[in-house]
Design an enzyme around this catalytic site. Structure first.
Site, PDB file in Angstrom:
ATOM      1  N   ARG A  79      28.515  30.705  46.472  1.00  0.00           N
ATOM      2  CA  ARG A  79      29.213  29.386  46.218  1.00  0.00           C
ATOM      3  C   ARG A  79      29.252  28.281  47.574  1.00  0.00           C
ATOM      4  NH1 ARG A  79      35.509  31.124  45.023  1.00  0.00           N
ATOM      5  NH2 ARG A  79      34.689  31.305  42.029  1.00  0.00           N
ATOM      6  N   GLU A 116      30.299  47.510  51.272  1.00  0.00           N
ATOM      7  CA  GLU A 116      31.250  49.684  50.451  1.00  0.00           C
ATOM      8  C   GLU A 116      31.203  50.679  49.341  1.00  0.00           C
ATOM      9  OE1 GLU A 116      35.348  48.194  48.437  1.00  0.00           O
ATOM     10  OE2 GLU A 116      35.382  46.926  50.557  1.00  0.00           O
TER      11      GLU A 116
END
Length: 193
Positions: A79, A116
């Site tokens: 983006r 993560e």
């Protein structure tokens, strides 16, 4: 979407009606891409002519450094690619795409970072950054700051200087901006994670 959970941090030079309009275009989508995540989508802002103009005006007004303190705007995939070129064009700067690994055909320089759930990498073409280039890094959202920090490390490895970071949205409580504390940063909107 209820906009009451979004606080405007730095919509300078935009009156409150325009700020409210810009905020109203940001969608919140629960449980995407997985359960428990509230996805913040600014694509409706880009699809709206008034919203897009307001967004670019606000990003320029909230720049973390003066426009003469950087030479190029770097957008993070994906983006950052949408707002970076518009911002660069308005400021008379060039644009640099910081890509996910494996997307560029020429020789590249890469920087790994931890997610993560594993590892990822960002990269640029080996000739994209000239020694001494001052780079403003832009993206739609900052959460933990892992991708942004990897991009900064990459630019510095290529002998560029990170002038600062400009984000449309910051997720509060995830310490993304705090993890970039050595750089000037701005974010237009603060939202709970």
């Amino acid at each position: 979407m209820a906009t009451s959970d979004i606080s405007v941090k730095a919509l300078k030079h935009i009156d409150s009606e325009d700020a409210d309009y810009l905020i109203s275009l940001v969608r919140s989508i629960p449980d995407f891409p997985k359960a428990g995540i509230l996805f913040r989508d600014f694509m409706p802002v880009l699809a709206d002519a008034r919203g897009l103009k307001l967004l670019i005006d606000a990003l320029i007004a909230a720049l973390p450094v003066a426009a003469d303190e950087f030479d190029v705007v770097a957008g993070l995939e994906a983006r950052g690619f949408l707002i970076g070129p518009a911002l660069a064009a308005r400021l008379g700067k060039g644009f640099l795409a910081v890509r996910k690994a494996g997307k560029l055909p020429p020789e590249t320089v890469s920087e790994e970072y931890t997610l993560e759930y594993g590892k990822a990498a960002v990269e640029v073409e080996t000739t994209a950054i000239k020694s001494g280039d001052r780079v403003l890094i832009v993206d739609d959202l900052i959460a933990t700051g892992g991708t942004a920090k990897a991009a900064a490390d990459l630019i510095e490895r290529c002998q560029g200087t990170v002038a600062g970071f400009s984000f449309v949205m910051e997720l509060s409580g995830l310490e993304g901006v705090e993890n970039l504390s050595q750089y000037p940063c701005s974010a237009l909107m603060i939202m709970p994670a």
